[in-house]
Design a protein around this motif. Structure first.
Motif, PDB file in Angstrom:
ATOM      1  N   THR B  62      -7.529 -23.834  -9.345  1.00 50.48           N
ATOM      2  CA  THR B  62      -8.562 -24.275 -10.255  1.00 50.48           C
ATOM      3  C   THR B  62      -8.303 -23.469 -11.715  1.00 50.48           C
ATOM      4  O   THR B  62      -9.000 -23.887 -12.614  1.00 50.48           O
ATOM      5  CB  THR B  62      -9.996 -23.898  -9.701  1.00 50.48           C
ATOM      6  OG1 THR B  62     -10.203 -22.448  -9.534  1.00 50.48           O
ATOM      7  CG2 THR B  62     -10.136 -24.604  -8.360  1.00 50.48           C
ATOM      8  N   ALA B  63      -7.612 -22.303 -11.761  1.00 48.50           N
ATOM      9  CA  ALA B  63      -7.610 -21.643 -12.845  1.00 48.50           C
ATOM     10  C   ALA B  63      -8.756 -21.088 -13.275  1.00 48.50           C
ATOM     11  O   ALA B  63      -9.051 -20.952 -14.533  1.00 48.50           O
ATOM     12  CB  ALA B  63      -6.762 -22.549 -13.920  1.00 48.50           C
ATOM     13  N   LYS B  64      -9.646 -20.498 -12.375  1.00 51.70           N
ATOM     14  CA  LYS B  64     -10.913 -19.986 -12.708  1.00 51.70           C
ATOM     15  C   LYS B  64     -10.821 -18.997 -11.562  1.00 51.70           C
ATOM     16  O   LYS B  64     -10.744 -18.903 -10.554  1.00 51.70           O
ATOM     17  CB  LYS B  64     -12.136 -20.963 -12.337  1.00 51.70           C
ATOM     18  CG  LYS B  64     -12.212 -22.174 -13.169  1.00 51.70           C
ATOM     19  CD  LYS B  64     -13.244 -22.050 -14.265  1.00 51.70           C
ATOM     20  CE  LYS B  64     -13.131 -22.591 -15.564  1.00 51.70           C
ATOM     21  NZ  LYS B  64     -12.469 -21.969 -16.642  1.00 51.70           N
ATOM     22  N   ALA B  65     -11.430 -17.659 -12.070  1.00 49.44           N
ATOM     23  CA  ALA B  65     -11.156 -16.840 -11.292  1.00 49.44           C
ATOM     24  C   ALA B  65     -12.611 -16.379 -10.678  1.00 49.44           C
ATOM     25  O   ALA B  65     -12.699 -15.601  -9.497  1.00 49.44           O
ATOM     26  CB  ALA B  65     -10.820 -15.374 -12.088  1.00 49.44           C
ATOM     27  N   GLY B  66     -13.748 -17.080 -11.187  1.00 49.33           N
ATOM     28  CA  GLY B  66     -15.125 -16.652 -10.536  1.00 49.33           C
ATOM     29  C   GLY B  66     -15.396 -15.086 -10.819  1.00 49.33           C
ATOM     30  O   GLY B  66     -16.281 -14.679 -10.151  1.00 49.33           O
ATOM     31  N   THR B  67     -14.806 -14.440 -12.005  1.00 43.01           N
ATOM     32  CA  THR B  67     -14.933 -13.324 -12.320  1.00 43.01           C
ATOM     33  C   THR B  67     -15.105 -13.076 -13.914  1.00 43.01           C
ATOM     34  O   THR B  67     -14.544 -13.612 -14.433  1.00 43.01           O
ATOM     35  CB  THR B  67     -13.879 -12.307 -11.829  1.00 43.01           C
ATOM     36  OG1 THR B  67     -13.763 -12.549 -10.145  1.00 43.01           O
ATOM     37  CG2 THR B  67     -13.925 -10.894 -11.981  1.00 43.01           C
ATOM     38  N   LEU B  68     -16.173 -12.203 -14.160  1.00 35.98           N
ATOM     39  CA  LEU B  68     -16.390 -11.684 -15.571  1.00 35.98           C
ATOM     40  C   LEU B  68     -15.937 -10.290 -15.535  1.00 35.98           C
ATOM     41  O   LEU B  68     -16.452  -9.400 -14.712  1.00 35.98           O
ATOM     42  CB  LEU B  68     -17.721 -12.079 -16.027  1.00 35.98           C
ATOM     43  CG  LEU B  68     -18.062 -13.545 -15.778  1.00 35.98           C
ATOM     44  CD1 LEU B  68     -19.368 -13.741 -16.156  1.00 35.98           C
ATOM     45  CD2 LEU B  68     -17.299 -14.221 -16.862  1.00 35.98           C
ATOM     46  N   GLY B  69     -15.612 -10.019 -16.785  1.00 29.94           N
ATOM     47  CA  GLY B  69     -15.217  -8.382 -16.941  1.00 29.94           C
ATOM     48  C   GLY B  69     -16.352  -7.738 -18.031  1.00 29.94           C
ATOM     49  O   GLY B  69     -16.926  -8.432 -19.043  1.00 29.94           O
ATOM     50  N   LEU B  70     -16.927  -6.559 -17.762  1.00 29.84           N
ATOM     51  CA  LEU B  70     -17.776  -5.934 -18.734  1.00 29.84           C
ATOM     52  C   LEU B  70     -17.195  -4.662 -18.995  1.00 29.84           C
ATOM     53  O   LEU B  70     -17.011  -3.787 -18.107  1.00 29.84           O
ATOM     54  CB  LEU B  70     -19.137  -5.929 -18.101  1.00 29.84           C
ATOM     55  CG  LEU B  70     -19.975  -5.163 -18.948  1.00 29.84           C
ATOM     56  CD1 LEU B  70     -20.444  -5.639 -20.314  1.00 29.84           C
ATOM     57  CD2 LEU B  70     -21.355  -4.995 -18.277  1.00 29.84           C
ATOM     58  N   VAL B  71     -16.864  -4.210 -20.270  1.00 34.06           N
ATOM     59  CA  VAL B  71     -16.301  -3.028 -20.320  1.00 34.06           C
ATOM     60  C   VAL B  71     -17.328  -2.269 -21.398  1.00 34.06           C
ATOM     61  O   VAL B  71     -17.817  -2.713 -22.321  1.00 34.06           O
ATOM     62  CB  VAL B  71     -15.047  -3.187 -21.077  1.00 34.06           C
ATOM     63  CG1 VAL B  71     -14.438  -1.634 -21.599  1.00 34.06           C
ATOM     64  CG2 VAL B  71     -14.057  -3.681 -20.520  1.00 34.06           C
ATOM     65  N   ILE B  72     -17.645  -0.962 -20.813  1.00 29.18           N
ATOM     66  CA  ILE B  72     -18.652  -0.116 -21.320  1.00 29.18           C
ATOM     67  C   ILE B  72     -17.946   1.156 -21.609  1.00 29.18           C
ATOM     68  O   ILE B  72     -16.919   1.531 -21.135  1.00 29.18           O
ATOM     69  CB  ILE B  72     -19.839   0.228 -20.388  1.00 29.18           C
ATOM     70  CG1 ILE B  72     -19.377   0.761 -18.996  1.00 29.18           C
ATOM     71  CG2 ILE B  72     -20.741  -1.118 -20.064  1.00 29.18           C
ATOM     72  CD1 ILE B  72     -20.337   1.462 -18.323  1.00 29.18           C
ATOM     73  N   PRO B  73     -18.600   2.001 -22.444  1.00 34.92           N
ATOM     74  CA  PRO B  73     -17.868   3.392 -22.717  1.00 34.92           C
ATOM     75  C   PRO B  73     -18.217   4.246 -21.556  1.00 34.92           C
ATOM     76  O   PRO B  73     -17.124   5.107 -21.320  1.00 34.92           O
ATOM     77  CB  PRO B  73     -18.686   3.781 -23.987  1.00 34.92           C
ATOM     78  CG  PRO B  73     -19.544   2.728 -24.509  1.00 34.92           C
ATOM     79  CD  PRO B  73     -19.782   1.640 -23.262  1.00 34.92           C
ATOM     80  N   ASP B  74     -19.283   4.165 -20.960  1.00 32.50           N
ATOM     81  CA  ASP B  74     -19.468   5.355 -19.976  1.00 32.50           C
ATOM     82  C   ASP B  74     -20.679   4.930 -18.974  1.00 32.50           C
ATOM     83  O   ASP B  74     -21.511   4.401 -19.293  1.00 32.50           O
ATOM     84  CB  ASP B  74     -20.061   6.762 -21.045  1.00 32.50           C
ATOM     85  CG  ASP B  74     -20.382   7.835 -20.176  1.00 32.50           C
ATOM     86  OD1 ASP B  74     -19.976   7.848 -18.955  1.00 32.50           O
ATOM     87  OD2 ASP B  74     -20.928   8.589 -20.463  1.00 32.50           O
ATOM     88  N   PHE B  75     -20.360   5.197 -17.474  1.00 34.79           N
ATOM     89  CA  PHE B  75     -21.279   4.837 -16.650  1.00 34.79           C
ATOM     90  C   PHE B  75     -22.520   5.661 -16.576  1.00 34.79           C
ATOM     91  O   PHE B  75     -23.543   5.398 -16.209  1.00 34.79           O
ATOM     92  CB  PHE B  75     -20.619   4.867 -15.108  1.00 34.79           C
ATOM     93  CG  PHE B  75     -19.786   3.716 -14.892  1.00 34.79           C
ATOM     94  CD1 PHE B  75     -20.425   2.435 -14.812  1.00 34.79           C
ATOM     95  CD2 PHE B  75     -18.468   3.723 -15.003  1.00 34.79           C
ATOM     96  CE1 PHE B  75     -19.592   1.422 -14.337  1.00 34.79           C
ATOM     97  CE2 PHE B  75     -17.596   2.676 -14.725  1.00 34.79           C
ATOM     98  CZ  PHE B  75     -18.245   1.629 -14.579  1.00 34.79           C
ATOM     99  N   ALA B  76     -22.290   6.931 -17.152  1.00 36.08           N
ATOM    100  CA  ALA B  76     -23.416   8.127 -17.202  1.00 36.08           C
ATOM    101  C   ALA B  76     -24.527   7.578 -18.156  1.00 36.08           C
ATOM    102  O   ALA B  76     -25.437   8.412 -17.952  1.00 36.08           O
ATOM    103  CB  ALA B  76     -22.703   9.321 -17.102  1.00 36.08           C
ATOM    104  N   ASN B  77     -24.298   6.760 -19.121  1.00 31.43           N
ATOM    105  CA  ASN B  77     -25.480   6.522 -20.044  1.00 31.43           C
ATOM    106  C   ASN B  77     -26.263   5.451 -19.576  1.00 31.43           C
ATOM    107  O   ASN B  77     -25.766   4.423 -19.370  1.00 31.43           O
ATOM    108  CB  ASN B  77     -24.441   5.921 -21.253  1.00 31.43           C
ATOM    109  CG  ASN B  77     -25.499   5.699 -22.511  1.00 31.43           C
ATOM    110  OD1 ASN B  77     -26.645   5.509 -22.075  1.00 31.43           O
ATOM    111  ND2 ASN B  77     -25.014   5.996 -23.599  1.00 31.43           N
ATOM    112  N   PRO B  78     -27.279   5.686 -19.225  1.00 33.27           N
ATOM    113  CA  PRO B  78     -28.274   4.834 -18.621  1.00 33.27           C
ATOM    114  C   PRO B  78     -28.701   3.571 -19.569  1.00 33.27           C
ATOM    115  O   PRO B  78     -28.931   2.521 -18.963  1.00 33.27           O
ATOM    116  CB  PRO B  78     -29.724   5.705 -18.451  1.00 33.27           C
ATOM    117  CG  PRO B  78     -29.507   6.900 -19.552  1.00 33.27           C
ATOM    118  CD  PRO B  78     -28.056   7.002 -19.572  1.00 33.27           C
TER     119      PRO B  78
END
Lengths: 339, 339
Positions: B62-78
């Motif tokens: 289907t050429a669809k991954a069913g996934t989205l990506g999210l890039v953040i600087p740091d997991f520790a930042n609430p």
DNA sequence: TAGGGTCGGTCAAACGATTGAACGAGCCTA
DNA sequence: TAGGCTCGTTCAATCGTTTGACCGACCCTA
């Protein structure tokens, strides 16, 4: 301008070779013998076309997703942030992507995730935080390697990585003992959490060394939240314990403990010293700044990934990560007031 | 006991139909006409065998991954924890999995991620936090829809979702004005962050209503960290401003601001009121508990996902999420001392 | 010069799901 | 009774990579 995606075939055509060659070049297949100039042509074609392997096709063929899953209870809890950071770093180092999901959101739950992950989306699964026996059952049925992180699993077939919580507790209590405290009470975590049980054990063990008796009323249980810590501390004071120091099982509860002590007009550290496990960024900014024991949570996450990648579903995995722990001496602990 | 994974073919064989039927049943294909008992047989076979569709095969086709990506600087930042939570929830609601990565870890970086994501691992990408123009360039070349979250992108082709930071600032400052303050200073965020610029603008706008002049020395800049906040506050005091209230651009800096005020023997809120953007869990446990403006960060994350899924790479996306914001009135603000 | 080894590649069969097209069996209608 | 329609289902191509098997050309040796 619908530019079709670039595939192996396109690269092969441009380089004038078979796609098999391209595939082996891309994957650095050791069995490949190739003339340097041919390899050069292939590499050039790849970079000219901007070729990127299609992950889906590769996964389908190899039955490996190149992805690991990590399920945590809540992104807002900084303890998990450290585990994630360590796990992500280790996963990336091994060429894997980490999918982190929370199990307590509006639309999420363990079950939802197990469904969504389907077959072949992840190569392995890590669970941090509480998990039911039914869920563990379901996990087994997936045929994936999985692992509990920072929790011992129940059941006879073990798959877990944990930290040496007893040792952390000992470090904290020994610190208080060295400062000269003897009336040391413990605000423990919830009964259901095995981390809490191990920390309580460590407290008892440390108190045994100078032979200080621990009475039932020296320990109160909270639920690892600030409110729980506040209530537990209040209970300890009510029971007539007149501690000069408190060992708190986590920082969230320590926040509540400080609140309760402030309300009771007890100064920290002049009247009562407070030390907690583990060293969150927050600890430094409490008033007074909190003395803590720093646990290697990032190592825990990283180690979980390494073990997961190295294990089959049938394997037994049971490891205690023993990276050095450190006491972080701040303002909330001091020698007890003379007399 | 190497049980081979269950495929469509297995299900089809057990149900006595073609695999095409099974596929259409699984996907609820509206074009499918089928006898109820046949459907029943199929469903039964699926559940008996414990069939789960293979994600890789489906993605490939289907050429669809069913996934989205999210890039953040740091997991520790609430702050990012809230964005993640909202995004995850929205993604799950649409049947997608969210891959969250941090760009500042030992092994991670934007580039590393772009490589690893390869082709077909995600259907779209969200970037929270700072991003270089070169990275945006690279993103464009991926042919994926992407989006900046909580940051306006530079460049002529816009793809961003942000919050109404000016409005948040106004709410905070209006609160101080209503309490009777007039000498209100601002600890602003770093110049590079557009959230900081919008909050500063909101501060100026709110001060204009009662026609209170804002002088250069009424604003000091920090870097969104506790230390930065502490230094900025010290600078304001040094410059001779004698504020009765401070509006701080984020909670991390407010922590430092409280430190500085404490050191200067200024009581909060008796001598100086403090209000900050945005309402993190931490705010409640500071001493004194911090008055804040709660921004809809979860909505921001959720909206980003929805927009991303609805957009093509060529589309222009520029939205300001205007869900209601709320002032959370705690102990750090009060009317100015009389006289 | 036949036989055997490298070298340097090519061939083609998977992997598992999706989906447009085709197809057979009834039934209806003219 | 032929033709057309609907219903329910099957056929088969396709997505892009991987990888074991095979193959031709060349060189060396006996």
């Amino acid at each position: 301008m619908k530019t079709r995606r670039v595939t192996l075939v396109d690269v092969a055509r441009l380089a004038g070779v078979d796609k098999a060659i391209v595939s082996r070049v891309v994957n650095a297949d050791p069995s490949l013998v190739i003339r340097p100039d041919t390899r050069e042509r292939v590499l050039e074609a790849i970079s000219n076309l901007g070729y990127r392997p299609n992950v889906a096709a590769r996964s389908l063929r190899t039955a490996k997703a190149g992805t690991l899953g990590l399920v945590i209870p809540d992104f807002a809890n900084p303890v998990y942030a450290e585990i994630i950071t360590g796990a992500e770093s280790a996963a990336l180092a091994k060429g894997h992507v980490l999918v982190t999901g929370s199990s307590t959101g509006a639309h999420s739950s363990m079950d939802r995730y197990l469904d969504l992950l389907g077959q072949g989306r992840v190569d392995g699964l890590m669970l941090a935080g509480p998990t039911t026996a039914a869920e563990q059952q379901k996990l087994e049925s997936l045929g994936l390697p999985w692992m509990m992180v920072n929790r011992r699993d129940t059941g006879e077939h073990h798959r877990y990585v944990i930290l040496d919580d007893a040792q952390a507790a000992k470090l904290a209590v020994e610190h208080l003992l060295e400062l000269g405290h003897r009336k040391i009470v413990h605000v423990a975590g919830p009964f259901g959490a095995d981390t809490a049980r191990r920390r309580a054990t460590g407290y008892r063990q440390a108190m045994r060394v100078p032979d200080i008796p621990v009475r039932a009323e020296d320990i109160a249980r909270g639920d690892y939240t600030p409110r729980g810590g506040a209530e537990a501390m209040a209970e300890l004071l009510r029971k007539g314990a007149e501690p000069t120091a408190v060992f708190v099982a986590n920082v969230a509860m320590a926040v509540g403990v400080l609140d309760t002590l402030r309300r009771a007009d007890l100064r920290v550290p002049e009247d009562v010293s407070v030390v907690a496990v583990h060293d969150l960024p927050l600890a430094e900014h409490l008033v007074p700044a909190l003395t803590t024991v720093r646990m290697p949570l990032q190592d825990l996450g990283a180690r979980a990934v390494d073990l997961l990648l190295a294990s089959s579903p049938e394997d037994e995995v049971a490891e205690v990560v023993r990276t050095a722990m450190e006491l972080v001496y701040r303002e909330s602990t001091a020698p007890p007031a003379a007399g």
